[in-house]
Write a protein that holds these residues in place. Sequence first.
Motif, PDB file in Angstrom:
ATOM      1  N   LEU A   1      10.971  19.559  41.508  1.00 22.03           N
ATOM      2  CA  LEU A   1      12.047  20.240  42.099  1.00 22.03           C
ATOM      3  C   LEU A   1      12.210  19.617  43.431  1.00 22.03           C
ATOM      4  O   LEU A   1      13.488  19.546  43.772  1.00 22.03           O
ATOM      5  CB  LEU A   1      11.284  21.656  42.406  1.00 22.03           C
ATOM      6  CG  LEU A   1      12.358  22.492  43.200  1.00 22.03           C
ATOM      7  CD1 LEU A   1      13.832  22.918  42.502  1.00 22.03           C
ATOM      8  CD2 LEU A   1      11.868  23.931  43.285  1.00 22.03           C
ATOM      9  N   MET A   2      11.163  19.058  44.090  1.00 18.08           N
ATOM     10  CA  MET A   2      11.641  18.419  45.497  1.00 18.08           C
ATOM     11  C   MET A   2      12.472  17.208  45.169  1.00 18.08           C
ATOM     12  O   MET A   2      13.221  16.908  45.728  1.00 18.08           O
ATOM     13  CB  MET A   2      10.148  17.938  46.128  1.00 18.08           C
ATOM     14  CG  MET A   2       9.330  19.137  46.662  1.00 18.08           C
ATOM     15  SD  MET A   2       7.781  18.625  47.044  1.00 18.08           S
ATOM     16  CE  MET A   2       8.078  17.571  48.430  1.00 18.08           C
ATOM     17  N   VAL A   3      12.200  16.471  43.848  1.00 20.66           N
ATOM     18  CA  VAL A   3      13.109  15.100  43.617  1.00 20.66           C
ATOM     19  C   VAL A   3      14.468  15.683  43.325  1.00 20.66           C
ATOM     20  O   VAL A   3      15.327  15.094  43.882  1.00 20.66           O
ATOM     21  CB  VAL A   3      12.405  14.426  42.580  1.00 20.66           C
ATOM     22  CG1 VAL A   3      13.270  13.406  42.119  1.00 20.66           C
ATOM     23  CG2 VAL A   3      11.081  14.032  42.902  1.00 20.66           C
TER      24      VAL A   3
ATOM     25  N   ALA B   1      13.840  20.951  50.044  1.00 19.33           N
ATOM     26  CA  ALA B   1      12.758  20.171  49.231  1.00 19.33           C
ATOM     27  C   ALA B   1      11.380  20.130  50.252  1.00 19.33           C
ATOM     28  O   ALA B   1      10.382  20.446  49.562  1.00 19.33           O
ATOM     29  CB  ALA B   1      13.058  18.671  49.047  1.00 19.33           C
ATOM     30  N   LEU B   2      11.436  20.064  51.317  1.00 21.87           N
ATOM     31  CA  LEU B   2      10.182  20.154  52.322  1.00 21.87           C
ATOM     32  C   LEU B   2       9.838  21.693  52.098  1.00 21.87           C
ATOM     33  O   LEU B   2       8.469  21.706  52.184  1.00 21.87           O
ATOM     34  CB  LEU B   2      10.764  19.753  53.690  1.00 21.87           C
ATOM     35  CG  LEU B   2      10.864  18.180  53.806  1.00 21.87           C
ATOM     36  CD1 LEU B   2      11.335  17.735  55.256  1.00 21.87           C
ATOM     37  CD2 LEU B   2       9.578  17.566  53.676  1.00 21.87           C
TER      38      LEU B   2
ATOM     39  N   ALA C   1       6.928  10.918  51.496  1.00 23.74           N
ATOM     40  CA  ALA C   1       8.468  10.113  51.330  1.00 23.74           C
ATOM     41  C   ALA C   1       9.384  10.775  51.911  1.00 23.74           C
ATOM     42  O   ALA C   1      10.386  10.019  52.198  1.00 23.74           O
ATOM     43  CB  ALA C   1       8.428   9.818  49.758  1.00 23.74           C
ATOM     44  N   LEU C   2       9.661  12.018  51.840  1.00 21.44           N
ATOM     45  CA  LEU C   2      10.871  12.742  52.395  1.00 21.44           C
ATOM     46  C   LEU C   2      11.089  12.536  53.920  1.00 21.44           C
ATOM     47  O   LEU C   2      11.858  12.473  54.536  1.00 21.44           O
ATOM     48  CB  LEU C   2      10.639  14.197  51.971  1.00 21.44           C
ATOM     49  CG  LEU C   2      11.031  14.708  50.483  1.00 21.44           C
ATOM     50  CD1 LEU C   2      10.778  16.025  50.083  1.00 21.44           C
ATOM     51  CD2 LEU C   2      12.546  14.317  50.337  1.00 21.44           C
TER      52      LEU C   2
ATOM     53  N   SER D   1      15.729   6.982  47.848  1.00 14.49           N
ATOM     54  CA  SER D   1      15.672   7.248  46.650  1.00 14.49           C
ATOM     55  C   SER D   1      14.245   7.577  45.895  1.00 14.49           C
ATOM     56  O   SER D   1      13.299   6.985  46.596  1.00 14.49           O
ATOM     57  CB  SER D   1      16.140   5.970  45.660  1.00 14.49           C
ATOM     58  OG  SER D   1      15.675   6.034  44.453  1.00 14.49           O
ATOM     59  N   LEU D   2      14.118   8.798  45.539  1.00 13.01           N
ATOM     60  CA  LEU D   2      12.621   9.361  44.916  1.00 13.01           C
ATOM     61  C   LEU D   2      12.635   9.204  43.419  1.00 13.01           C
ATOM     62  O   LEU D   2      13.475   9.569  42.855  1.00 13.01           O
ATOM     63  CB  LEU D   2      12.419  10.625  45.505  1.00 13.01           C
ATOM     64  CG  LEU D   2      12.228  10.748  46.819  1.00 13.01           C
ATOM     65  CD1 LEU D   2      11.942  12.187  47.208  1.00 13.01           C
ATOM     66  CD2 LEU D   2      10.931   9.864  47.627  1.00 13.01           C
ATOM     67  N   SER D   3      11.741   8.558  42.900  1.00 12.23           N
ATOM     68  CA  SER D   3      11.366   8.277  41.642  1.00 12.23           C
ATOM     69  C   SER D   3      10.909   9.731  41.096  1.00 12.23           C
ATOM     70  O   SER D   3      10.004  10.285  41.532  1.00 12.23           O
ATOM     71  CB  SER D   3      10.645   6.868  41.049  1.00 12.23           C
ATOM     72  OG  SER D   3      10.317   7.280  39.805  1.00 12.23           O
TER      73      SER D   3
END
Length: 351
Positions: free
Chosen positions: A211-213, A224-225, A253-254, A260-262
């Motif tokens: 969900l965060m991605v 997302a945070l 990472a956020l 970009s987040l994988s």
Amino acid sequence: MNTPGTEFRLLGPLEVHDTRTGRHLPVPGARQRALLAVLLVEADRTVSVERLAEELWGDRPPRSAPNAVQAHIARLRKLLPPPTPEPPPTPGTGIVTTPGGYLLRLADATTDAQRFCLLSAEGRAVAATEPDRAVTLLSSALALWRGPALADCRSGPICTAEADRLEEHRLITLEAFYEARLRSARPDGITGELERLTDEHPLRERFYDLLMVALHRTERRGEALAVYERARHRLMAELGVEPGPSLRGRREALLRHEASLSPVRLWPGSRSDEDPYPPPYAPHATAETDELTRIGEHLAVLTRQLQQLTTRFEALTTHHPTPPDNPDHSHEERTAGHCGPIRGTEPPARK
């Protein structure tokens, strides 16, 4: 009834389906359904009368249990096609009496659980390279479910353990499905579905992670945070543990504003392209593999029961909380190493 046209359905209430005619063949009586379910779970394996009696009556079976089991078997044989006399070139589906008990020879009949597991394995295998195909395969696997596995046959230990394993595999497949959708060209509408899954499975960190991605992909970094904080609050409230390294890494990472987040989850000590859940129902399992699988299955059930007892214990002792053993590991990651593979598999050997 024609054997090649028979499908036994376990992913929901137990059904016997004739795919040739589209007819459902009724299995009357709760004990007969439970008996057939046990023989299907242990297909092509002898199940002793004692184990069958325990499944039907618990740890206090009546003195007449062996005769009652025999009577139920006789009724089931009228429903199932009779076994072909030995030695045939291809034995048919049917219940066989053995020196140690009874055995359901599956032969050319199929189960929806087998189809689900094979589709799931195939979809997970191509998720990294062919995400659109993976979405199709995993969607087909999940569509086989009609409700909780063995919904009307969960009174005994064998069927309960099998239902728990299948449910865990369903959740694994759901995780892979949404990861594939994030990789594919079809991510629309995914955030609402993942929000629902985090509500339905509040202690399963992977759904929060995905969900965060998904929120980050739609430029909703703040939301997302907030998802991370919600996951942390739930884990601390229910289990007294912090989120695991994977979820914490996603938050970091956020915070670093990575562009970009994988959606790939890197399991501790594993390669990014390694499936932590190898394909189930693999054929030609050795005797040692079979024994290891059985032990793993029992451990998986005990782990789930321990989680439930821990949650209940902490709810009853809110005034005297017990500190966690290791708050640096997530609830899932602390138990992942104790969950055995699904029947007929073992993890791939490392070279």
